[in-house]
Structure formats: structure tokens, C-alpha cells
Scaffold this motif. Structure first.
Motif, PDB file in Angstrom:
ATOM      1  N   GLU A   1       6.572   2.799   3.847  1.00  0.00           N
ATOM      2  CA  GLU A   1       6.653   3.628   5.052  1.00  0.00           C
ATOM      3  C   GLU A   1       5.668   3.126   6.105  1.00  0.00           C
ATOM      4  N   ILE A   2       6.159   2.923   7.317  1.00  0.00           N
ATOM      5  CA  ILE A   2       5.281   2.470   8.399  1.00  0.00           C
ATOM      6  C   ILE A   2       4.214   3.520   8.702  1.00  0.00           C
ATOM      7  N   SER A   3       4.582   4.789   8.575  1.00  0.00           N
ATOM      8  CA  SER A   3       3.597   5.843   8.851  1.00  0.00           C
ATOM      9  C   SER A   3       2.399   5.737   7.898  1.00  0.00           C
ATOM     10  N   GLU A   4       2.673   5.349   6.656  1.00  0.00           N
ATOM     11  CA  GLU A   4       1.586   5.170   5.684  1.00  0.00           C
ATOM     12  C   GLU A   4       0.701   3.991   6.097  1.00  0.00           C
ATOM     13  N   LEU A   5       1.318   2.899   6.546  1.00  0.00           N
ATOM     14  CA  LEU A   5       0.538   1.746   7.019  1.00  0.00           C
ATOM     15  C   LEU A   5      -0.392   2.163   8.153  1.00  0.00           C
ATOM     16  N   LYS A   6       0.177   2.930   9.108  1.00  0.00           N
ATOM     17  CA  LYS A   6      -0.620   3.362  10.268  1.00  0.00           C
ATOM     18  C   LYS A   6      -1.792   4.215   9.830  1.00  0.00           C
ATOM     19  N   LYS A   7      -1.498   5.151   8.938  1.00  0.00           N
ATOM     20  CA  LYS A   7      -2.525   6.080   8.474  1.00  0.00           C
ATOM     21  C   LYS A   7      -3.674   5.303   7.814  1.00  0.00           C
ATOM     22  N   GLN A   8      -3.314   4.369   6.943  1.00  0.00           N
ATOM     23  CA  GLN A   8      -4.351   3.626   6.224  1.00  0.00           C
ATOM     24  C   GLN A   8      -5.125   2.708   7.156  1.00  0.00           C
ATOM     25  N   LEU A   9      -4.429   2.150   8.126  1.00  0.00           N
ATOM     26  CA  LEU A   9      -5.096   1.275   9.085  1.00  0.00           C
ATOM     27  C   LEU A   9      -6.140   2.065   9.878  1.00  0.00           C
ATOM     28  N   GLU A  10      -5.745   3.262  10.337  1.00  0.00           N
ATOM     29  CA  GLU A  10      -6.677   4.106  11.103  1.00  0.00           C
ATOM     30  C   GLU A  10      -7.860   4.503  10.241  1.00  0.00           C
ATOM     31  N   ASP A  11      -7.537   4.854   9.015  1.00  0.00           N
ATOM     32  CA  ASP A  11      -8.586   5.286   8.101  1.00  0.00           C
ATOM     33  C   ASP A  11      -9.606   4.166   7.874  1.00  0.00           C
ATOM     34  N   ALA A  12      -9.096   2.943   7.687  1.00  0.00           N
ATOM     35  CA  ALA A  12      -9.989   1.801   7.487  1.00  0.00           C
ATOM     36  C   ALA A  12     -10.841   1.580   8.733  1.00  0.00           C
ATOM     37  N   LYS A  13     -10.211   1.658   9.894  1.00  0.00           N
ATOM     38  CA  LYS A  13     -10.948   1.471  11.155  1.00  0.00           C
ATOM     39  C   LYS A  13     -12.091   2.463  11.261  1.00  0.00           C
ATOM     40  N   SER A  14     -11.803   3.717  10.885  1.00  0.00           N
ATOM     41  CA  SER A  14     -12.825   4.746  11.006  1.00  0.00           C
ATOM     42  C   SER A  14     -14.000   4.479  10.070  1.00  0.00           C
ATOM     43  N   LYS A  15     -13.789   3.640   9.083  1.00  0.00           N
ATOM     44  CA  LYS A  15     -14.881   3.284   8.174  1.00  0.00           C
ATOM     45  C   LYS A  15     -15.549   1.982   8.596  1.00  0.00           C
ATOM     46  N   GLY A  16     -15.174   1.470   9.762  1.00  0.00           N
ATOM     47  CA  GLY A  16     -15.806   0.249  10.252  1.00  0.00           C
ATOM     48  C   GLY A  16     -15.215  -1.023   9.681  1.00  0.00           C
ATOM     49  N   ILE A  17     -14.047  -0.900   9.054  1.00  0.00           N
ATOM     50  CA  ILE A  17     -13.402  -2.086   8.486  1.00  0.00           C
ATOM     51  C   ILE A  17     -12.393  -2.650   9.490  1.00  0.00           C
ATOM     52  N   THR A  18     -12.475  -3.938   9.725  1.00  0.00           N
ATOM     53  CA  THR A  18     -11.484  -4.595  10.575  1.00  0.00           C
ATOM     54  C   THR A  18     -10.372  -5.123   9.688  1.00  0.00           C
ATOM     55  N   VAL A  19      -9.182  -4.568   9.848  1.00  0.00           N
ATOM     56  CA  VAL A  19      -8.074  -5.036   9.016  1.00  0.00           C
ATOM     57  C   VAL A  19      -7.537  -6.328   9.620  1.00  0.00           C
ATOM     58  N   ARG A  20      -7.491  -7.372   8.781  1.00  0.00           N
ATOM     59  CA  ARG A  20      -7.130  -8.690   9.305  1.00  0.00           C
ATOM     60  C   ARG A  20      -5.696  -9.077   8.973  1.00  0.00           C
ATOM     61  N   ALA A  21      -5.175  -8.540   7.885  1.00  0.00           N
ATOM     62  CA  ALA A  21      -3.858  -8.992   7.441  1.00  0.00           C
ATOM     63  C   ALA A  21      -3.157  -7.906   6.631  1.00  0.00           C
ATOM     64  N   LEU A  22      -1.840  -8.029   6.574  1.00  0.00           N
ATOM     65  CA  LEU A  22      -1.021  -7.147   5.748  1.00  0.00           C
ATOM     66  C   LEU A  22      -0.310  -8.004   4.702  1.00  0.00           C
ATOM     67  N   ALA A  23      -0.531  -7.690   3.427  1.00  0.00           N
ATOM     68  CA  ALA A  23       0.186  -8.383   2.359  1.00  0.00           C
ATOM     69  C   ALA A  23       1.415  -7.570   1.980  1.00  0.00           C
ATOM     70  N   VAL A  24       2.574  -8.236   1.947  1.00  0.00           N
ATOM     71  CA  VAL A  24       3.811  -7.583   1.509  1.00  0.00           C
ATOM     72  C   VAL A  24       4.403  -8.437   0.393  1.00  0.00           C
ATOM     73  N   ILE A  25       4.791  -7.801  -0.704  1.00  0.00           N
ATOM     74  CA  ILE A  25       5.413  -8.540  -1.804  1.00  0.00           C
ATOM     75  C   ILE A  25       6.886  -8.151  -1.828  1.00  0.00           C
ATOM     76  N   ASN A  26       7.756  -9.095  -1.540  1.00  0.00           N
ATOM     77  CA  ASN A  26       9.193  -8.796  -1.438  1.00  0.00           C
ATOM     78  C   ASN A  26      10.007  -9.943  -2.037  1.00  0.00           C
ATOM     79  N   PRO A  27      10.809  -9.681  -3.067  1.00  0.00           N
ATOM     80  CA  PRO A  27      10.906  -8.470  -3.873  1.00  0.00           C
ATOM     81  C   PRO A  27       9.564  -8.104  -4.534  1.00  0.00           C
ATOM     82  N   GLY A  28       9.426  -6.819  -4.817  1.00  0.00           N
ATOM     83  CA  GLY A  28       8.128  -6.279  -5.202  1.00  0.00           C
ATOM     84  C   GLY A  28       7.677  -6.597  -6.619  1.00  0.00           C
ATOM     85  N   ASN A  29       6.400  -6.818  -6.767  1.00  0.00           N
ATOM     86  CA  ASN A  29       5.745  -6.976  -8.062  1.00  0.00           C
ATOM     87  C   ASN A  29       4.581  -6.016  -8.071  1.00  0.00           C
ATOM     88  N   PRO A  30       4.497  -5.079  -8.980  1.00  0.00           N
ATOM     89  CA  PRO A  30       5.321  -4.861 -10.177  1.00  0.00           C
ATOM     90  C   PRO A  30       6.535  -3.969  -9.947  1.00  0.00           C
TER      91      PRO A  30
END
Lengths: 547, 484
Positions: free
Chosen positions: A267-296
Motif C-alpha cells: 500500500e502506498i499509504s503505508e509507504l508514506k506513513k513510514q517515510l514520514e515517521d522515519a523523517k520525524s526521527k531524523g532519518i533520511t530515507v535514501r532508497a526503497l527496496a521492493v522484492i517482486n515476485p516477493g520473498n518470502p
């Protein structure tokens, strides 16, 4: 012992996570800081506890070796911190059992260990594609090409292909280091293969060949992560290469949860939420890892979903790390693999719009050539000065192994209709893929029949990741045994049946839920026995622990 | 753009790796333009025409295509001992070359490595234990092993690693990638690149005064790029030093087959350490590295190597195992090459004569080439060169005249880079400037391999001499040499 300590830590964390007041993601970030070494730790209460127990309670600890320069207390704490459950404690127990089985057959209710812990198809009897191996044999011992008897033993197109490959290697020297990105002619073949797959151009200079896909992931982490302030968005559940690599490079894993109820949807909304949350902790998010097809998790992303992900990365300025190693492993007619590069290009996004790294491996697919250690990453949308840095890091490793490079080029340019080997190649490939689809279906259905177990279908990849609703009594027993409840279940399963699976905690999961990962790789004739043993075990487990 | 240069990990930007740096890139460009390039920048024997040994290639080809073993005609193409050996190695795998092995490498191959190490240590006594396969990890080339061990040792810039200067830049590059501190100790060029323990003491004292905790020491024996072979007495001093200073010794012994003189045969640090007995044999932590890329094998493209750990506590070994397991496993065909390297055909085997002939031919030719090269350099104006006792390189000192230094400065190049670029443009010989390996300030070198084909060697040295004469004539304005 380390695992035991970390297991204890996990229990502690899992317990705190199950307390309602705080949202999950917040607790998950605390896990990171908890497992961080004392020096950089910001949670003084839990952390020293964790680490003091590892150094003092140990029978035969390093007291006798404390005068040595390198001891457990003085090694790189990032090394201590990283974890890789696919080859963790349960596998060690399995190996011990396997050794003991040789001499002590009657002591166990099973006669062999079945390794469903790791995607290692050929160790479970999958045969390699004949054409690929013919070419490799000819390239390994090129003198064969001058012998007339060779024509009796090898297909004619494998001989042609070997010549063609050797002509692309300077001096025909398969024993020489190559260009650090891989042999140019082989990268040309790979680029042509990507182009044929996607319908968009690919540049051989964007290809970096690697010893399997993992070194490529490490290289990108090394480039992106300077400190714990740098975050990488990773799916939960995730393949633990990501958590381990981030830990080794001292960065922060920023989790985003896949939705089990909607077939492990992203869900994109989940990505946004986590990104904001990380920012609020002073973390700069640099990349998004996606596994497709998914493991596990085995889900195959829809093209529409992929478009949203691409837009999200573009908008937020994130590098998209696309783990596409299972691209040939799709088992359901309603889903199709699309590479992220194809999706981005079809949206009209070019080099300047999105930084994208696509990882591919020869270990998966229908080829399953894990032991060869071959793979590549296609790196697009980076400035030339960044590209130079990637090249430099690749050059410190000299080059990836040549037979892995050759095989990677073969996988991306297999025999074509009309070639001598085409029919046998297609028969072998289809045979493997359709059998994997059958096995996935059989195991999924069997798992869904078990009391308290729900399992999403394996649309792709090589794994099933069932959710086990463990009774409170089992959880209590696990806690008494100082082990995570899912690890407790998996150990019981191993001891009763010889089946080796990986506890969900090794991949991380929504707190309070329990899973295990099981590959679909045992040969088809073994599946009924596995289903029986698993079913019997689960029944007796539930009889023992049902609340 | 999501990833700006400015945002990259500083340790990555700091890291340098000259063996594939500016010179190599320029050489590749020239090659594309159609110029004949003699690549002497990397120790890559097969690229310069060295033929692979036949027997191991036969065995590995059979392992690649195991269905050949069932073909009644296999004997037409392969000798019986190669067939037997292929069956042996396949039986050690769990699913042939296509299955991941144990992350430390196939147990059966590690056992063969342990037996090889044992054979080279002669007697087994109580204080002289067996080499233990559990302490041997197979790797994708020796470099991977060096990185794994340094990753374990280095916690931050406060941790220092003693590295010889000149050094093989794998060490400087890895230390900088891992964010540690390189503590240099200088080899003495006037003493044939000798290693003086007093220098070591000074280096350690100086590093400590800067607040650096020196944790490990690297030796490269035989030396790269310097080609010297360490004596047993020298190794003893080094091991004592490591014992006293509590340093882990990393013994890079990848050139152990490449010895070109008879006074100092190769002796492993492990053997010297075990011979020293208590307290050293139990008190010095040692990690030794080996590879299939060097020696008369020269199988660089396979990426095969191992390291052996001595006196490393079991729980640290377990951590190293864990990190190895994240990379799943080293490539299996190179593991088989390693098995074959440590247990080659024996007298009486069908393939023995051919194997012995091929390996002896390569080594004897390398010995002759080492001499041609040293003599060639020493006959050139303003060039002095120590004899290549071992390894694969010649490392002549080039005494650049002030005119050349000035010209280099104007061109914005380090003087030896300037010289090597000119050499490349004029002759097609692709070398590595000494600055890539580290050298004393104001002294300049270049590294070339001794690997070009023997028959081409006189011509290469002639063309070098011609270039050097012209270079010196152009820049030597009579104000004396730059050597300090």
C-alpha cells in the motif's frame, strides 16, 4: 549463544510490541535501536542488559582468550548485530541431525532431512538445463572444441554458442580477470535480453555483473549508507539479506508492512506513513527496496501498483532497488511479471526522472544455478560521477567469476526456435516451471487445511509463508524455552519430521503474528509425504497445546 | 536526482584502487582506438597468453556437464583420472555445481585444504596440531576473505591496520571502505625491500600517539608489488612483534608458488609460528590467505581462494561464519579448482606427466622472465630495480629529473602517473604508477607484471628502453636527480 541472546532480545521486543498503546511501526524502529551496540545506543535500559548477558554468562567464554587482539568483545559491533536466519540455528540443528542419522537411524521418526529452508533447487534434485551446461563445459575446457569426438557428445548449437562466447573474451581466456563490470560481449547479450523482455532499450554499460545478486545489493547499500541516519525502506516480511546488509553498513532499516489480508499487498499509504515517521526521527530515507515476485511472501505486483511505486520514488527522490530475481517464477495465469524499468519507461520516465537498480540472478527462475554465483544489476538514472564510484567499488573486487558471467548471458539469451537444442530446452524449462506451480498449489492447499493456519497463494517466487495462529499455551511454552514462538514451532517440526523451515521472525512480521517460510522446491514425488508428515505433526502439536 | 555524488558514503569516495584506475582506463580507450596494448597492470596471466593447466580444466568441464559421465564415449575426450576426479568432487557436493554449498565451502574440499597445509608443515606433535577444516573458509578469490576479516576487525577510524608500503592497494581500498585507519610501515628498498622490525615499532608508536589502536598487521609474502621473499628469521621477528603488540597477523601468501630464487624458498607464517612453540604458537592470532589466481595456475577468472584461521576464538569464528552465510556460498566450480590445486595429480597418475610438464614449464619461464625484466630495467638510464625474488611483478624506481617533475606539475599529474601515461602512449605498455601502491615521498616507481610472453619480452624491454632514453633526454636538464 549469540543467537540465544538475540532470541531473548526478540522475546523482550515482541512482548513490548504486543502492548497496545504504541503503533507497530514505532516499536519496530525501537527494535533497531535496541539491537544497536552500547556505544551508539540511545535506549540505555534494555541495551546493556542485552550485551552484558552475552559476555558474562557464557560457559567457556573468552576469559581464556582475553589477551588476544580479536575476541567477541572487540570485533566490529555491526558484525555482531547483523542476522541471517535462512542459515541460522534451525539449520545448524538440522545439520547435526543429518550427521547423526547416518549412524543412528533408529533414533528418529524420519529417515532424511528435507531442506525447505533455502531456495537451492539443485540440492533437492532439480536438474540443470542441458544446453547451458554444455556451453559451460566447452568454455571450461576449450580444447574440446578442437576434437572431432566433441560433435558426438554435444549439441551443435552449444558448440556454436561456445565459439561465439569465446570470441567475445579477449584471448579466449576464460581463466583471466575480466572487465570489472563483466565481459563486454556478455553484457551486450544481457542488454539485448532485457530489451527483448521489456520492449525498451538497455545499455550494456549500465550492466554490472556480480557473484550472485547479493553482492550487488551490498554494493548499493555501501554507496547509500553513511550512518544510522540513512534509512532504507524495506518490506516486512523481507528477505533477510536486506536487514543484514543494512546492519553491516550501519544504516537504519525503515520497515513498511505488506498487507497479508490482501495477498501481501503493497500500500502506498503505508509507504508514506513510514517515510514520514522515519523523517520525524531524523532519518533520511535514501532508497526503497521492493522484492517482486516477493520473498518470502510470493506475491506478484500488479502493473498499476508498480506505477504508483515508481511515482512515489520519483516524488520522494528515492532510489528504487528492484529485486527481480524471481522474474521467471510466476505460477498463476492472472499475474505477469513486469520489470520496474519497463513500467517506468512506459510511464514516460527516462534517465533523468528516476534512479533505478534492477537485480537479477542465475540462482532462481527455472535455471536455479545457485552454486555458480552469477547475477547482474542494471543501474539507470545515476549521474556519471556516481557511476564512476560504483565502478571503482566493483573494481576493488576485480571481477565476478567468469562461468557465472557466461551463464548469466545464456539465461538472458536462451536457444531460439529452430536451434538444435530448442525443443529439449523448452521441454526442460516448461517441465520445471509447471512442476513448481503444481507443488506450490499442493502445498498451499495442504497448509490451508491445517487448524489455525492460513496461507496466501504463491503467485510467484519459490516460497509459501503461512500464518500460524499459535495457541497461548504454545506461546507460553516457547517463552519458557526462551525461544520465539514461531522458532519453537519450527524446531518441533524439525525434530518430529526432519522438515527444515525458517521461522517468520527471521524475516520479521507484524508483531503478535507467527509464520514460517517453506520452499516449494522438494521434488514432486516427495510432496505427498511432506504433506502427510506436516499434517500429522501439526495435529499432534495442536493436541498438545490447544487452549 | 535521488542519488547525488555529494550524498554518497564518504568512505566510498575516499577509497582508491589504482590497479584499475586512470592508466587502465586510458589503456582501454587506446585499445578501442585500435592501438596494441600490452596489459602489464594486473597479475592476470591467462590474459597475456598463459595456457590453463589441462587436467583441472578437464575435471571442471566434466563437473559442468555431469551427463557426460554417463556417456559411453566420454573416454574418447577425457582421461580416466580426470573422470574419476570429477566423480569424486561431484560426490562432495550436494547437487553438483548448481547448488549452494555450505557458506564456508564444501566440507570435503576444506578437508583437502587442511591436508595440504598439514603436508607443508611436516610433523604432527602435541604442540603442533592438525590443521582443522573447520577453521578454513573457502572464498570467491582471496580478496573476499581479506574483506571479511578486516570487516570483523575494523570498528571505526580509531582502529589501525599496519600495512606495508609499497602495498597491494586491496588493503588501502578495503580499509578506507570500512572506515578504518591505515598505519604504514615502509619496506627498505635499499635492502631489497626488507622488512625491519624497528620500523614497525616506530609506526605503531606513532599511530598510538595519535590515538589509534593498532589491531592487525598485514604482510604480503612473497611481496606485491615488491617481489621480495621473507626469511624464516624475519618471519619469527614479525610473529614475536605481533605477540608483544597484540596484533592479528594477516598473511597474504597468494604468491607462494611464485618463487624465482633458491636461497629463500617460501615458508608459511603458520609453519614458522607452530615451530616457535609456546607461548607464541597459542598466543598469536593469524589468518593466512591463498588463491587459485596466482602461481602456475593463474585461474583469476574462477574467483577461488581460502583463508585459514589460527588462534581465533570459536565464537569469533562463528561470527565470521554468519557474515559468510549472508553471501550464501562461494562459487562451487572455483572450490573444485581449489581442491585440485591442493591435491594435484600424483606420480603414477595418467595425467601426472602432462601436469608436471605444464606447471614446470610455466614456472621456469616466469623465472627467466623475472631476470630479463630486472636486467632490462637496470640497463636503463635513471632506473634501478631490485630482483623479483617471487610473486609476479617488477617494481623499478624511476629517478625523474626536475624537468619531468615540472612538466608533470604543469599537466596536473602526479609525476609517476605522468611518466606511465607517456610510456603508455609511446609504447602501448600499460603499467601502474608507484603512487597507487604508496612509496616514500619524492621517490617514484612503476609496477609491471612479469607476465608478457617470454618471446615478446626482449622486444618489450627494448621499447621501454627506447622510450625511457627519449624521456630522460627530453626532461633531464642536468640539474641532477630527484631521489632524496
Amino acid at each position: 549463544m549469540r543467537r540465544f541472546v538475540i532470541g531473548q532480545a526478540k522475546n523482550l521486543i515482541d512482548q513490548t510490541r504486543r502492548r497496545p498503546p504504541q503503533p507497530h511501526h514505532h516499536n519496530n524502529l525501537r527494535l533497531l535501536s535496541l539491537l544497536r551496540p552500547p556505544a551508539s545506543d540511545t535506549t540505555p535500559v534494555s541495551s546493556p542488559r542485552l550485551f552484558s548477558s552475552s559476555s558474562s554468562d557464557m560457559p567457556g567464554s573468552d576469559s581464556s582468550t582475553s589477551s588476544l587482539p580479536v575476541t567477541l568483545d572487540s570485533i566490529n559491533p555491526k558484525v555482531l548485530k547483523c542476522e541471517y536466519a535462512v542459515r541460522g540455528e534451525i539449520v545448524s540443528i538440522a545439520q547435526r541431525l543429518q550427521d547423526d542419522l547416518k549412524t543412528n537411524k533408529d533414533a528418529y521418526p524420519f529417515d532424511e532431512i528435507i531442506y525447505c529452508n533455502i531456495g537451492n533447487p539443485q540440492s533437492l534434485g532439480q536438474q540443470p538445463i542441458t544446453f547451458f551446461r554444455e556451453v559451460l563445459a566447452l568454455c571450461s575446457h576449450t580444447a574440446l572444441l578442437d576434437e572431432s569426438a566433441t560433435h558426438g557428445l554435444f549439441s551443435s548449437d552449444s558448440i556454436d554458442r561456445a565459439w561465439k562466447i569465446l570470441d567475445q573474451i579477449p584471448g579466449k581466456a576464460t581463466g583471466a580477470y575480466s572487465h570489472s563490470q563483466g565481459i563486454k560481449g556478455l553484457r551486450d547479450a544481457i542488454a539485448a535480453g532485457i530489451e527483448a523482455r521489456d520492449g525498451f532499450p538497455a545499455d550494456p554499460n549500465d550492466i554490472f555483473m556480480t557473484d550472485g545478486a547479493s553482492p550487488g545489493v551490498h554494493m548499493m547499500m555501501q554507496l547509500l549508507i553513511s550512518s544510522e541516519k540513512d534509512g532504507i525502506l524495506c518490506p516486512i516480511p523481507q528477505y533477510p539479506l536486506y536487514s543484514a546488509s543494512i546492519a553491516l553498513h550501519g544504516g537504519s532499516l525503515v520497515p513498511y508492512y505488506l498487507d497479508e489480508a490482501s495477498g501481501w499487498g503493497l500500500e502506498i499509504s503505508e509507504l508514506k506513513k513510514q517515510l514520514e515517521d522515519a523523517k520525524s526521527k531524523g532519518i533520511t530515507v535514501r532508497a526503497l527496496a521492493v522484492i517482486n515476485p516477493g520473498n518470502p511472501t510470493g506475491q506478484v505486483l500488479s502493473e498499476e501498483n508498480q506505477r504508483d511505486i515508481v511515482d512515489f520514488c520519483k516524488k520522494e527522490g528515492l532510489v528504487l532497488l528492484a529485486d527481480e530475481v524471481y522474474q521467471e517464477n510466476v505460477y498463476v495465469p492472472d499475474k505477469k511479471f513486469h520489470s520496474f524499468k519497463k513500467v517506468a519507461r512506459s510511464m514516460g520516465y527516462g534517465e533523468k526522472d528516476i534512479s533505478l537498480v534492477s537485480f537479477q540472478s542465475i540462482s532462481k527462475g527455472y535455471y536455479g544455478e545457485c552454486g555458480k554465483r552469477g547475477g547482474y544489476m542494471e543501474v539507470t538514472g545515476f549521474t556519471s560521477d556516481v557511476r564512476e564510484q560504483i565502478y571503482k567499488v566493483a573494481s576493488v573486487n576485480l571481477c565476478s567469476n567468469i562461468s557465472g558471467q557466461i551463464l548469466a548471458s545464456l539465461v538472458m539469451s536462451p536457444p531460439k526456435p529452430g536451434d538444435d537444442s530448442y525443443d529439449s530446452y523448452i521441454a526442460e524449462k516448461e517441465g520445471i516451471l509447471s512442476s513448481l506451480a503444481t507443488r506450490a498449489k499442493t502445498l498451499e492447499e495442504a497448509l490451508n487445511k491445517l487448524e489455525g493456519v492460513t496461507c496466501n497463494r504463491a503467485e510467484g517466487a519459490m516460497y509459501l509463508f503461512p500464518c500460524i495462529n499459535l495457541p497461548q499455551k504454545a506461546i507460553a511454552a516457547a517463552e519458557a524455552a526462551k525461544t520465539a514462538p514461531d522458532a519453537f514451532y519450527c524446531k518441533r517440526l524439525l525434530n518430529a519430521t526432519g522438515i527444515v523451515v525458517v521461522p517468520g521472525s527471521g524475516f520479521r512480521q507484524v508483531p503478535g503474528t507467527w509464520h514460517f517460510r517453506c520452499t516449494i522446491l522438494p521434488q514432486e514425488d516427495k510432496i505427498p509425504a511432506i504433506v502427510n508428515r506436516l499434517t500429522e505433526f501439526h495435529k499432534s502439536f495442536m493436541n498438545e497445546f490447544r487452549d | 536526482m535521488a542519488l547525488e555524488y555529494d550524498l554518497l558514503n564518504e568512505n566510498v569516495k575516499k577509497c582508491q584502487y589504482a590497479v584499475r584506475g586512470e592508466l587502465y582506463l586510458r589503456a582501454s580507450e587506446l585499445q578501442k582506438e585500435g592501438k596494441k596494448i600490452i596489459f602489464t597492470n594486473v597479475g592476470n596471466p591467462h590474459a597475456l597468453g598463459q595456457k590453463p593447466l589441462t587436467f583441472p580444466r578437464q575435471v571442471v568441464a566434466l563437473c559442468q556437464a555431469p551427463f557426460l559421465l554417463d556417456d559411453p564415449n566420454v573416454g574418447m575426450l577425457f582421461p580416466a583420472d580426470a573422470i574419476a576426479r570429477a566423480k569424486h568432487y561431484l560426490s562432495l557436493t550436494s547437487g553438483g555445481l548448481g547448488a549452494y554449498s555450505d557458506s564456508r565451502g564444501l566440507p570435503g574440499v576444506r578437508k583437502e585444504v587442511a591436508e595440504f597445509i598439514q603436508r607443508h608443515m611436516f610433523v604432527v606433535t602435541v604442540c603442533f596440531p592438525h590443521s582443522d577444516p573447520e577453521l578454513i573458509f573457502l572464498t570467491d578469490g582471496a580478496s573476499k576473505g581479506v574483506m571479511q576479516i578486516l570487516n570483523c576487525v575494523i570498528r571505526g577510524e580509531g582502529d589501525g591496520i599496519l600495512v606495508p608500503v609499497p602495498q597491494y592497494p586491496l588493503y588501502s581500498a578495503t580499509i578506507s571502505l570500512l572506515g578504518g585507519s591505515l598505519v604504514p610501515y615502509y619496506l627498505d628498498e635499499s635492502e631489497n625491500w626488507g622488512l625491519d622490525v624497528n620500523n614497525l615499532r616506530q609506526s605503531v608508536a606513532q599511530a598510538r600517539s595519535q590515538g589509534i589502536s593498532v589491531r592487525a598487521m598485514v604482510i604480503i609474502n612473497p611481496g606485491n608489488p615488491t617481489g621480495q621473499c621473507l626469511s624464516e628469521a624475519n618471519l619469527k621477528e614479525i610473529l614475536k612483534f605481533c605477540y608483544n603488540e597484540k596484533l592479528v597477523l594477516l598473511g597474504d601468501e597468494v604468491y607462494q608458488q611464485n618463487i624465482y630464487q633458491d636461497e629463500r624458498p617460501f615458508i608459511s607464517s603458520k609453519k614458522v609460528l607452530m615451530d616457535m612453540g609456546s607461548p607464541f604458537s597459542k598466543g598469536v592470532q593469524l589468518v593466512s590467505f591463498h588463491t587459485v589466481s596466482k602461481g602456475y595456475w593463474g585461474e583469476c577468472g574462477q574467483r577461488g581462494g581460502y583463508f585459514e584461521m589460527t588462534n581465533i576464538p570459536p565464537r569469533v569464528v562463528e561470527e565470521i561464519y554468519k557474515v559468510a552465510s549472508i553471501a550464501l556460498s562461494p562459487n562451487v566450480s572455483a572450490q573444485i579448482f581449489m581442491g585440485l590445486m591442493v591435491s594435484p595429480p600424483k606420480p603414477g597418475d595418467i595425467s601426472y606427466d602432462q601436469f608436471a610438464r605444464e606447471s614446470k614449464g610455466i614456472l621456469e619461464s616466469l623465472r627467466r622472465r623475472a631476470k630479463i625484466m630486472t636486467d632490462g630495467f637496470n640497463s636503463c638510464k635513471n632506473v634501478v630495480c631490485n630482483f623479483t625474488e617471487g610473486a609476479m611483478y617488477s617494481f623499478p624506481q624511476i629517478r625523474l629529473p626536475p624537468g619531468a617533475l615540472q612538466a608533470a606539475k604543469q599537466a596536473g599529474k602526479v609525476p609517476d602517473v605522468f611518466y606511465c601515461l607517456k610510456l603508455l602512449e609511446a609504447t602501448g605498455i600499460s603499467t601502474v604508477p608507484g603512487s597507487g601502491f604508496g612509496q616514500k615521498e619524492g621517490v617514484f616507481h612503476l609496477r609491471t607484471t612479469i607476465l608478457p610472453a617470454e618471446e615478446e619480452m626482449p622486444e618489450i624491454m627494448d621499447s621501454f628502453k627506447k622510450f625511457n632514453d627519449e624521456f630522460m633526454a627530453q626532461y633531464d636538464n642536468g640539474f641532477g636527480y630527484s631521489r632524496m
